[in-house]
Design a protein around this motif. Structure first.
Motif, PDB file in Angstrom:
ATOM      1  N   ARG A  49      -8.812 -15.891  59.300  1.00 33.54           N
ATOM      2  CA  ARG A  49      -9.529 -16.942  59.155  1.00 33.54           C
ATOM      3  C   ARG A  49      -7.902 -17.615  59.578  1.00 33.54           C
ATOM      4  O   ARG A  49      -7.667 -17.929  58.727  1.00 33.54           O
ATOM      5  N   ILE A  50      -8.068 -18.611  60.613  1.00 34.19           N
ATOM      6  CA  ILE A  50      -6.705 -19.302  60.880  1.00 34.19           C
ATOM      7  C   ILE A  50      -7.417 -20.767  61.134  1.00 34.19           C
ATOM      8  O   ILE A  50      -8.674 -20.811  62.201  1.00 34.19           O
ATOM      9  N   LYS A  51      -6.968 -21.627  60.304  1.00 34.40           N
ATOM     10  CA  LYS A  51      -7.547 -22.931  61.164  1.00 34.40           C
ATOM     11  C   LYS A  51      -6.196 -23.656  61.415  1.00 34.40           C
ATOM     12  O   LYS A  51      -5.339 -24.287  60.940  1.00 34.40           O
ATOM     13  N   GLN A  52      -7.049 -25.405  62.031  1.00 35.50           N
ATOM     14  CA  GLN A  52      -6.199 -26.052  62.716  1.00 35.50           C
ATOM     15  C   GLN A  52      -6.586 -27.590  62.238  1.00 35.50           C
ATOM     16  O   GLN A  52      -7.362 -27.717  63.522  1.00 35.50           O
ATOM     17  N   HIS A  60     -10.336 -26.570  64.095  1.00 34.06           N
ATOM     18  CA  HIS A  60     -10.014 -25.290  65.123  1.00 34.06           C
ATOM     19  C   HIS A  60      -9.938 -24.720  63.502  1.00 34.06           C
ATOM     20  O   HIS A  60      -9.883 -24.254  62.798  1.00 34.06           O
ATOM     21  N   VAL A  61     -11.128 -23.500  64.429  1.00 35.76           N
ATOM     22  CA  VAL A  61     -11.290 -22.196  63.279  1.00 35.76           C
ATOM     23  C   VAL A  61     -11.982 -20.936  64.092  1.00 35.76           C
ATOM     24  O   VAL A  61     -12.017 -20.663  65.034  1.00 35.76           O
ATOM     25  N   ARG A  62     -11.256 -20.121  63.139  1.00 36.01           N
ATOM     26  CA  ARG A  62     -10.705 -18.456  64.201  1.00 36.01           C
ATOM     27  C   ARG A  62     -11.192 -17.386  63.193  1.00 36.01           C
ATOM     28  O   ARG A  62     -10.728 -17.606  62.342  1.00 36.01           O
ATOM     29  N   THR A  63     -11.929 -16.798  63.124  1.00 36.43           N
ATOM     30  CA  THR A  63     -12.685 -16.191  62.043  1.00 36.43           C
ATOM     31  C   THR A  63     -12.311 -14.855  63.238  1.00 36.43           C
ATOM     32  O   THR A  63     -13.244 -14.490  63.359  1.00 36.43           O
ATOM     33  N   SER A  64     -11.997 -13.363  61.950  1.00 36.67           N
ATOM     34  CA  SER A  64     -11.347 -12.153  63.043  1.00 36.67           C
ATOM     35  C   SER A  64     -11.697 -11.265  61.640  1.00 36.67           C
ATOM     36  O   SER A  64     -11.465 -11.554  60.079  1.00 36.67           O
TER      37      SER A  64
END
Lengths: 179, 504
Positions: free
Chosen positions: B451-454, A108-112
């Motif tokens: 950026r949050i990575k899991q 999972h990657v979320r970029t803001s």
């Protein structure tokens, strides 16, 4: 729960939360674009493989040939499955002050990216995307490619609206700091 | 202010005469760099040919004439002057270019000197601008005092223009003393300490890489030559393999040691770091002397680190990462100052970042699972691979590969224990290290992407990795609780979005 904020002059509960946002999925049609693109890739790969198999002495080692083709086939199937399953994870959201994009099935990657840190935004369209009337939005930040963001699979009007929204916000923030 | 400029820059003028020589050398280096395979092949390929010497002579003359004429013409066709708050440069042999750089677009003006510049007391002036891709304009040679007047004039004018546009913002900054204060000067002893405590393993790697790539370019059958050479001695030294190994190891060590020492001296000779009202200024180098100005606002990350040897000397390597406009000037975006004492590190940090926030905060560690993952990838997997390979070659002695496991376990334990971050309303500090210690400090409002990575593994343990990107480099905080990561994300986004200060 408010562990980090004990020494900060801000109440964690009052901050806007990324976890609560409703993310929007990108256009379903984009799945077809990616599938066609990887289909072409695997087709060319298999063609190359067949060519090698044809022109080399295959009769001597038919077993190796089987293992090889099996491997390519498995990899291709795996790639298609991952693309289809992973597609659901590609989502974006716009908030008042930033843009967010998530992706990744296994990772999972979320970029803001805050609007006031965006340098530039543009729309891109490859040949396959053009056939389906889709656009990719590319958001540039300062200093290298690593933090740039691409949101694929947007309809023209959505993409344009987002781009104008972002650029409007960026310019507005610029004005704030100047005066 | 406008009339007090001593050397008159208002009408088009040429560079210092020395520029001809400097351009010539630049030209020669450029042509050699682009034509060296041709030159080399002439040299090697034509050996048996009788008319070859003649050929070579003509070639050399042509080469020299081309360079000489080229550099002289370049010199005479280069003009620069100041016109209406902009630097104007006219240059070009066949294709004339006219460049106009408004003062407010100029980021910094840096000086560089190679040995020729130093002999004639001239400097090369590099003007770094914002915006355009190819954003670097340079003047090859200018007398040092003229260059200084030139720069002082432009920067003063630039400040005035900015102050006129935003009166309330800039005036507050003027109260900082205008004087330059030197806070660090690397004495020869300190330089020696820095050289001795370099990472010699890295020098060894560089030397090996260099030796192998160069040799490969000349002879493809290099390995054959080596084996031939080595087998000659086989009969002489049947069971002295160990001695041979020891001797070559010592030689390699000495060479690496000297290499890093010389490298240090060349690069950091007579290094000085000073503070002025805009930020920092660094002068360094023996043959190639360069002067780099760092604008406070552009600094994104300040790091300082030590290794076990440096700890004996209480020395840190200070690194300043600044946002730079051009992709090409990657070198300039990371500036290293080795041989800083803690006092100087503190001085730099408190000058560049708001001083009152530079303090110790409660440390947040990272999860034990980081250790387990690292141990798996760096310990177990390599051991299995190495063990298998060894088993097919030496059988039961492959068990020695198991020694790798406790070593990696020890190192990953140290790493996991030292990895932590600290946060307050202005700064985020990352601590890490295995045998040494490293610290990175960033101003959180300068973050431009979070950026949050899991990974699949992290999701099962509900952990996440946070990456914070700035205009120059990024920091990452691995394996913290997902909740903590989200809080961090929310807070940093809030701080970046609500802060209207300059960020690059």
């Amino acid at each position: 729960m408010t562990t980090i904020f004990e020494n900060l002059p801000v109440d964690a509960e009052s901050l806007p939360k990324v976890e609560d946002i409703n993310f929007k999925s990108i256009e379903k049609k984009y799945l077809r674009v990616t599938l066609i693109a990887s289909g072409i890739f695997w087709f060319v790969l298999i063609l190359g493989y067949l060519a090698i198999a044809h022109f080399s002495d295959m009769e001597k080692t038919p077993f190796n040939y089987l293992i090889g083709s099996g491997g390519v086939f498995l990899l291709g199937t795996f790639n298609f499955i991952m693309t289809i399953l992973g597609f659901k994870k590609k989502k974006y959201a716009l908030r008042q002050r930033d843009i967010l994009y998530t992706k990744g099935l296994l990772w999972h990657v979320r970029t803001s990216i805050p609007f006031n840190r965006i340098q530039h935004a543009e729309l891109k369209q490859g040949p396959l995307e053009r056939m389906y009337g889709l656009h990719s939005l590319k958001v540039y930040t300062a200093g290298g490619q690593t933090s740039d963001l691409v949101i694929p699979g947007l309809l023209e009007e959505t993409a344009l609206a987002i781009k104008d929204f972002i650029l409007g916000k960026t310019a507005a923030d610029g004005d704030d700091t100047e005066s | 202010m406008e009339t007090t400029l001593n050397p008159d820059f208002s009408s088009p003028r040429r560079q210092s005469k020395v520029a001809m020589g400097i351009i010539l050398i630049k030209f020669i280096r450029m042509t050699i760099r682009s034509f060296w395979p041709v030159l080399l092949s002439f040299f090697i390929g034509g050996r048996n040919n009788s008319s070859f010497d003649e050929w070579l002579g003509y070639l050399a003359i042509g080469f020299a004439a081309f360079n000489l004429i080229g550099s002289i013409l370049t010199y005479f066709r280069f003009y620069f002057h100041i016109e209406k708050d902009a630097i104007v440069i006219d240059k070009g042999l066949l294709k004339r270019t006219h460049t106009n750089i408004p003062f407010e677009r100029i980021q910094t003006i840096n000086f560089k000197q190679n040995i020729l510049h130093q002999i004639f007391n001239v400097v090369s002036v590099e003007i770094d601008t914002a915006g355009a891709k190819k954003s670097e304009i340079s003047i090859d040679a200018l007398k040092k005092d003229e260059a200084e007047a030139f720069r002082a004039f432009i920067l003063a004018e630039k400040d005035q223009i900015i102050a006129e546009n935003a009166p309330d913002l800039e005036i507050a900054e003027e109260t900082v003393p205008e004087k330059e204060e030197r806070i660090l000067h690397l004495t020869p002893q300190d330089l020696l300490k820095v050289g001795v405590s370099q990472n010699h393993l890295r020098s060894m790697g560089i030397i090996f890489a260099f030796v192998f790539t160069t040799i490969q370019q000349f002879t493809d059958d290099f390995t054959d030559t080596v084996t031939d050479q080595v087998t000659q001695y086989d009969s002489l030294l049947p069971d002295n393999n160990f001695v041979l190994f020891l001797i070559s190891a010592i030689i390699v060590l000495i060479i690496s040691f000297l290499f890093s020492l010389i490298n240090t001296v060349l690069k950091y000779y007579d290094l000085s770091l000073s503070i002025n009202k805009n930020g920092l200024k660094i002068v360094r180098g023996l043959f190639n002397r360069e002067e780099i100005s760092i604008n406070k606002n552009k600094v994104q990350i300040i790091s300082w680190s030590e290794n076990p040897i440096r700890r004996i000397f209480e020395l840190f390597t200070l690194q300043i990462e600044q946002a730079s406009s051009a992709e090409a000037s990657q070198l300039k975006s990371k500036i290293r100052v080795p041989g800083s004492y803690m006092e100087q590190v503190t001085r730099v940090v408190t000058t560049v970042f708001p001083a009152e926030f530079f303090r110790d905060e409660p440390q947040f560690g990272v999860s034990k699972h980081l250790k387990h993952r690292l141990f798996f990838y760096l310990g177990i997997v390599p051991t299995i691979i190495l063990g298998t390979i060894l088993y097919f070659n030496v059988e039961w002695q492959a068990l020695y590969a198991l020694l790798l496991l406790p070593a990696v376990w020890y190192m990953t334990t140290l790493y996991q224990r030292k990895r932590s971050f600290e946060l307050n309303e202005e700064l985020l500090r990352n601590n890490s290290g295995v045998f040494g210690n490293a610290h990175d400090l960033m101003q959180i409002h300068k973050v431009q992407a979070v950026r949050i990575k899991q990974s699949w593994y992290q999701r099962r343990k509900s952990l996440a990795t946070v990456q914070l990107f700035t205009a120059a480099g990024h920091l990452s905080i691995p394996f913290i609780d997902l909740e903590l990561a989200q809080e961090l994300e929310n807070y940093i986004l809030y701080r970046a979005e609500s802060d209207s200060r300059e960020w690059m």
